[in-house]
Write a protein that holds these residues in place. Structure first.
Motif, PDB file in Angstrom:
ATOM      1  N   ASN A  94     -12.795 -25.536 -21.487  1.00 22.56           N
ATOM      2  CA  ASN A  94     -11.715 -27.077 -20.382  1.00 22.56           C
ATOM      3  C   ASN A  94     -10.837 -26.620 -20.561  1.00 22.56           C
ATOM      4  O   ASN A  94      -9.470 -27.022 -20.987  1.00 22.56           O
ATOM      5  CB  ASN A  94     -11.831 -28.221 -21.700  1.00 22.56           C
ATOM      6  N   PHE A  95     -10.643 -25.327 -21.173  1.00 22.18           N
ATOM      7  CA  PHE A  95      -9.373 -24.412 -20.736  1.00 22.18           C
ATOM      8  C   PHE A  95      -9.267 -24.112 -18.930  1.00 22.18           C
ATOM      9  O   PHE A  95      -9.649 -23.832 -18.607  1.00 22.18           O
ATOM     10  CB  PHE A  95      -9.258 -23.553 -21.775  1.00 22.18           C
ATOM     11  N   PHE A  96      -7.331 -24.290 -19.310  1.00 17.70           N
ATOM     12  CA  PHE A  96      -7.333 -24.391 -17.422  1.00 17.70           C
ATOM     13  C   PHE A  96      -5.435 -23.623 -17.263  1.00 17.70           C
ATOM     14  O   PHE A  96      -4.885 -23.614 -18.287  1.00 17.70           O
ATOM     15  CB  PHE A  96      -7.066 -25.302 -17.025  1.00 17.70           C
ATOM     16  N   PRO A  97      -5.866 -22.142 -16.586  1.00 20.41           N
ATOM     17  CA  PRO A  97      -4.523 -21.898 -16.349  1.00 20.41           C
ATOM     18  C   PRO A  97      -3.773 -22.982 -16.052  1.00 20.41           C
ATOM     19  O   PRO A  97      -3.776 -24.176 -15.352  1.00 20.41           O
ATOM     20  CB  PRO A  97      -4.701 -21.212 -15.007  1.00 20.41           C
ATOM     21  N   SER A  98      -1.779 -23.227 -16.413  1.00 17.37           N
ATOM     22  CA  SER A  98      -1.196 -24.226 -16.422  1.00 17.37           C
ATOM     23  C   SER A  98      -1.285 -24.246 -14.703  1.00 17.37           C
ATOM     24  O   SER A  98      -0.689 -25.485 -14.692  1.00 17.37           O
ATOM     25  CB  SER A  98      -0.068 -24.051 -17.305  1.00 17.37           C
ATOM     26  N   VAL A  99      -1.211 -23.057 -14.142  1.00 21.64           N
ATOM     27  CA  VAL A  99      -0.427 -23.473 -12.485  1.00 21.64           C
ATOM     28  C   VAL A  99      -1.948 -22.897 -12.188  1.00 21.64           C
ATOM     29  O   VAL A  99      -2.194 -22.433 -12.017  1.00 21.64           O
ATOM     30  CB  VAL A  99       0.597 -22.614 -12.522  1.00 21.64           C
ATOM     31  N   MET A 100      -1.693 -23.429 -10.285  1.00 20.07           N
ATOM     32  CA  MET A 100      -2.794 -23.056  -9.984  1.00 20.07           C
ATOM     33  C   MET A 100      -1.960 -21.985  -8.865  1.00 20.07           C
ATOM     34  O   MET A 100      -1.305 -21.758  -7.867  1.00 20.07           O
ATOM     35  CB  MET A 100      -3.040 -24.655  -8.595  1.00 20.07           C
ATOM     36  N   GLY A 123      -4.785 -24.916 -12.575  1.00 23.69           N
ATOM     37  CA  GLY A 123      -5.686 -24.315 -12.124  1.00 23.69           C
ATOM     38  C   GLY A 123      -6.794 -23.993 -11.779  1.00 23.69           C
ATOM     39  O   GLY A 123      -7.317 -24.399 -13.341  1.00 23.69           O
ATOM     40  N   PRO A 124      -8.034 -23.141 -11.518  1.00 23.68           N
ATOM     41  CA  PRO A 124      -9.802 -23.381 -12.097  1.00 23.68           C
ATOM     42  C   PRO A 124      -9.371 -22.774 -12.872  1.00 23.68           C
ATOM     43  O   PRO A 124      -8.772 -22.046 -14.280  1.00 23.68           O
ATOM     44  CB  PRO A 124     -10.037 -22.278 -10.542  1.00 23.68           C
ATOM     45  N   ARG A 125     -10.447 -23.454 -14.134  1.00 21.02           N
ATOM     46  CA  ARG A 125     -11.226 -23.309 -15.459  1.00 21.02           C
ATOM     47  C   ARG A 125     -11.582 -21.765 -15.501  1.00 21.02           C
ATOM     48  O   ARG A 125     -12.045 -20.884 -15.024  1.00 21.02           O
ATOM     49  CB  ARG A 125     -11.930 -23.438 -16.019  1.00 21.02           C
ATOM     50  N   VAL A 126     -10.330 -20.999 -17.253  1.00 16.30           N
ATOM     51  CA  VAL A 126     -11.284 -20.258 -17.466  1.00 16.30           C
ATOM     52  C   VAL A 126     -11.614 -19.959 -18.788  1.00 16.30           C
ATOM     53  O   VAL A 126     -11.328 -20.559 -19.240  1.00 16.30           O
ATOM     54  CB  VAL A 126      -9.574 -19.234 -17.338  1.00 16.30           C
ATOM     55  N   PRO A 127     -12.064 -18.736 -19.104  1.00 21.35           N
ATOM     56  CA  PRO A 127     -12.283 -19.187 -21.061  1.00 21.35           C
ATOM     57  C   PRO A 127     -11.218 -18.974 -21.529  1.00 21.35           C
ATOM     58  O   PRO A 127     -10.141 -18.247 -21.397  1.00 21.35           O
ATOM     59  CB  PRO A 127     -13.768 -17.999 -21.330  1.00 21.35           C
ATOM     60  N   MET A 128     -11.453 -18.948 -23.196  1.00 17.91           N
ATOM     61  CA  MET A 128     -10.772 -18.890 -23.776  1.00 17.91           C
ATOM     62  C   MET A 128     -11.198 -18.827 -25.474  1.00 17.91           C
ATOM     63  O   MET A 128     -12.330 -19.857 -25.696  1.00 17.91           O
ATOM     64  CB  MET A 128      -9.093 -20.438 -24.298  1.00 17.91           C
ATOM     65  N   LEU A 129     -11.254 -18.075 -26.033  1.00 19.30           N
ATOM     66  CA  LEU A 129     -11.403 -17.395 -27.427  1.00 19.30           C
ATOM     67  C   LEU A 129     -10.890 -17.897 -28.623  1.00 19.30           C
ATOM     68  O   LEU A 129      -9.570 -17.285 -28.743  1.00 19.30           O
ATOM     69  CB  LEU A 129     -12.306 -16.177 -27.604  1.00 19.30           C
ATOM     70  N   VAL A 130     -10.663 -17.956 -29.449  1.00 16.48           N
ATOM     71  CA  VAL A 130     -10.353 -18.177 -30.816  1.00 16.48           C
ATOM     72  C   VAL A 130     -11.236 -16.973 -31.768  1.00 16.48           C
ATOM     73  O   VAL A 130     -12.414 -17.664 -31.874  1.00 16.48           O
ATOM     74  CB  VAL A 130      -9.528 -19.733 -31.529  1.00 16.48           C
ATOM     75  N   ARG A 134     -11.095 -14.149 -14.177  1.00 16.88           N
ATOM     76  CA  ARG A 134     -12.094 -14.435 -14.465  1.00 16.88           C
ATOM     77  C   ARG A 134     -12.098 -15.783 -14.570  1.00 16.88           C
ATOM     78  O   ARG A 134     -11.371 -16.377 -15.494  1.00 16.88           O
ATOM     79  CB  ARG A 134     -12.958 -13.533 -15.146  1.00 16.88           C
ATOM     80  N   SER A 135     -13.283 -16.382 -14.611  1.00 21.01           N
ATOM     81  CA  SER A 135     -13.793 -17.526 -13.965  1.00 21.01           C
ATOM     82  C   SER A 135     -14.544 -17.994 -15.359  1.00 21.01           C
ATOM     83  O   SER A 135     -15.123 -16.979 -15.380  1.00 21.01           O
ATOM     84  CB  SER A 135     -13.970 -18.214 -12.880  1.00 21.01           C
ATOM     85  N   PHE A 136     -14.306 -19.318 -15.707  1.00 22.69           N
ATOM     86  CA  PHE A 136     -15.567 -19.869 -17.104  1.00 22.69           C
ATOM     87  C   PHE A 136     -16.520 -18.795 -16.615  1.00 22.69           C
ATOM     88  O   PHE A 136     -17.623 -18.970 -17.145  1.00 22.69           O
ATOM     89  CB  PHE A 136     -15.172 -21.071 -17.782  1.00 22.69           C
ATOM     90  N   ASP A 137     -17.142 -20.480 -15.354  1.00 16.14           N
ATOM     91  CA  ASP A 137     -18.386 -20.276 -14.996  1.00 16.14           C
ATOM     92  C   ASP A 137     -19.117 -18.472 -14.677  1.00 16.14           C
ATOM     93  O   ASP A 137     -19.839 -18.193 -14.742  1.00 16.14           O
ATOM     94  CB  ASP A 137     -18.857 -20.920 -13.809  1.00 16.14           C
ATOM     95  N   HIS A 138     -17.834 -17.615 -14.119  1.00 15.41           N
ATOM     96  CA  HIS A 138     -18.286 -16.450 -13.750  1.00 15.41           C
ATOM     97  C   HIS A 138     -18.817 -15.734 -15.292  1.00 15.41           C
ATOM     98  O   HIS A 138     -19.481 -14.807 -15.313  1.00 15.41           O
ATOM     99  CB  HIS A 138     -16.590 -15.664 -13.226  1.00 15.41           C
ATOM    100  N   PRO A 143     -12.945 -29.941 -11.343  1.00 15.15           N
ATOM    101  CA  PRO A 143     -12.188 -29.141 -10.822  1.00 15.15           C
ATOM    102  C   PRO A 143     -11.128 -29.904 -11.750  1.00 15.15           C
ATOM    103  O   PRO A 143     -11.127 -30.373 -12.430  1.00 15.15           O
ATOM    104  CB  PRO A 143     -12.300 -30.819  -9.941  1.00 15.15           C
ATOM    105  N   PRO A 144     -10.347 -28.653 -10.918  1.00  9.30           N
ATOM    106  CA  PRO A 144      -8.881 -28.987 -11.935  1.00  9.30           C
ATOM    107  C   PRO A 144      -8.169 -29.733 -12.253  1.00  9.30           C
ATOM    108  O   PRO A 144      -7.589 -30.309 -10.976  1.00  9.30           O
ATOM    109  CB  PRO A 144      -8.196 -27.417 -12.086  1.00  9.30           C
ATOM    110  N   PRO A 145      -7.579 -31.019 -13.128  1.00  5.72           N
ATOM    111  CA  PRO A 145      -7.056 -31.830 -13.764  1.00  5.72           C
ATOM    112  C   PRO A 145      -5.506 -31.164 -12.611  1.00  5.72           C
ATOM    113  O   PRO A 145      -4.859 -30.213 -13.463  1.00  5.72           O
ATOM    114  CB  PRO A 145      -6.519 -32.919 -14.776  1.00  5.72           C
TER     115      PRO A 145
END
Length: 389
Positions: A154-160, A333-340, A56-60, A323-325
């Motif tokens: 502003n959290f991204f999967p490490s790999v596309m 890869g494209p952005r995803v959510p991350m919660l703490v 699931r993407s962040f915007d999704h 755009p993922p750096p």
């Protein structure tokens, strides 16, 4: 008589003058209040629990979450063209059961379109432009956790790419230089294209064990090949951990928790029906499972010194506008959510610090006094911005 009266009252006048602060440079020094000792990361966190949800993407999921870097007109890819030439923009999904979308490395590269983020509708269809909000069944519960604790936008999967690469970066900052979709060399359930041999690089499990600390990977339906997904378990790829007693069925998590034997670091791999993986049932099913899991940990005394980190392993082919750096040849890869979710998490907080899966590895290493595994492990920030340390 006048002199006597003045002489009689002069000590009283002096006392009143002193009491009102009229005499300066008093020798009486007030005792300062003690400065509170700030709690350190290592003292605060004794248990780290990482829950890996799916696709699931962040915007999704959080594209309209208040205060987040989300969906608005003019962002990259806001207006796209389908393969039939129709123009589409982001829409609120009415269905909570959606099909699986293309999400191999090549699929990600073509929708990414060199950072334009504008080929999702063309290759993945109109559905890929869809998102949920807090009115969508179940999603309000997910938003509630974000509002109570800390969310990263502003959290991204490490790999596309997809599993196993991002899971491998999560525990080793290394995917054996193979960002493709493949299953481990070792069983169980490795019936598809697999690695040619076991991986021998060091991982965080090795580091923890060398320091006398415990770790476990809890996989739901482990060994049940109808539901267990082997490429989502990174420790199954390594020669020294694929058959480790630290790799357990998820049912052991409750046993370990209730017995007071929760490892220093726990990784949780839900089965597809609970991981929010598209094509595996309503999105709310996974959120309900996650909600119950978090509450189970909160009800245990271990909660007082625990950090629960919730991530999604990839965006799963859903549109995201950021755009993922590209930090190296493989990703982000494209952005995803991350919660703490933790007693030490900042409350109702959105972190805008750039992070990726390796940031969680760095947080674990800092918490337990472990060194970086490799050069990639040293890049970027950890996730400390989410905490009150």
């Amino acid at each position: 008589m006048r002199r006597e009266i003045l002489f009689f009252f002069s000590p009283l006048v002096l006392a009143l003058t002193i009491g009102c602060g009229g005499v300066k440079n008093s020798s009486v020094t007030p005792t300062p209040s003690p400065t509170p000792t700030p709690i350190t990361q290592g003292a605060a966190i004794k248990n780290v629990v990482v829950v890996i949800m799916q696709n699931r993407s962040f915007d999704h999921l959080f594209g309209t979450f208040p205060g987040a870097n989300g969906i608005k007109a003019g962002v990259p890819g806001f207006t796209q063209t389908t393969s039939t030439g129709a123009t589409v923009t982001p829409q609120l999904l009415t269905s909570t059961s959606t099909p699986d979308l293309p999400h191999t490395r090549n699929d990600f590269l073509r929708v990414w379109d060199m950072g334009a983020m504008d080929k999702f509708a063309f290759f993945n269809g109109v559905t890929s432009m869809g998102h949920y909000d807090n009115t969508s069944p179940g999603v309000g519960t997910l938003w509630s956790w974000a509002q109570q604790f800390a969310l990263a936008d502003n959290f991204f999967p490490s790999v596309m790419g997809d599993a196993p690469s991002n899971q491998l970066y999560l525990v080793a900052a290394d995917d054996n230089n193979d960002p493709g979709t493949l299953q481990p060399f070792f069983g169980p359930c490795n019936t598809q294209v697999k690695a040619s041999a076991g991986y021998t690089a060091q991982h965080v499990g090795d580091q923890l064990a060398a320091k006398g600390l415990t770790w476990s990977w809890y996989a739901e339906d482990l060994n049940n090949c109808s539901f267990y997904v082997p490429q989502e378990n990174p420790f199954q790829f390594f020669t020294d951990s694929h058959s480790s007693p630290s790799v357990k069925d998820f049912s052991a998590f409750t046993t370990d928790l209730d017995a007071g034997h929760l490892p220093a670091v726990s990784y949780i791999q839900p089965a597809p029906a609970h991981s929010m993986h598209p094509g595996s049932g309503p999105v709310g099913n996974g959120i309900t499972w996650l909600d119950g899991f978090i509450k189970k940990v909160q009800a245990n005394p271990v909660w007082n010194n625990t950090a629960i980190i919730v991530i999604w392993d990839s965006s799963g082919g859903w549109w995201d506008h950021v755009p993922p750096p590209q930090v190296d040849a493989q990703g982000f890869g494209p952005r995803v959510p991350m919660l703490v979710i933790s007693p030490f998490a900042k409350k109702n907080y959105i972190s805008h610090v750039q992070m990726d899966d390796v940031s969680i590895l760095k947080f674990i290493q800092t918490t337990f006094g472990l060194a970086p595994l490799n050069a990639r492990n040293q890049l970027g920030s950890d996730i400390n911005d989410m905490f009150q340390f």
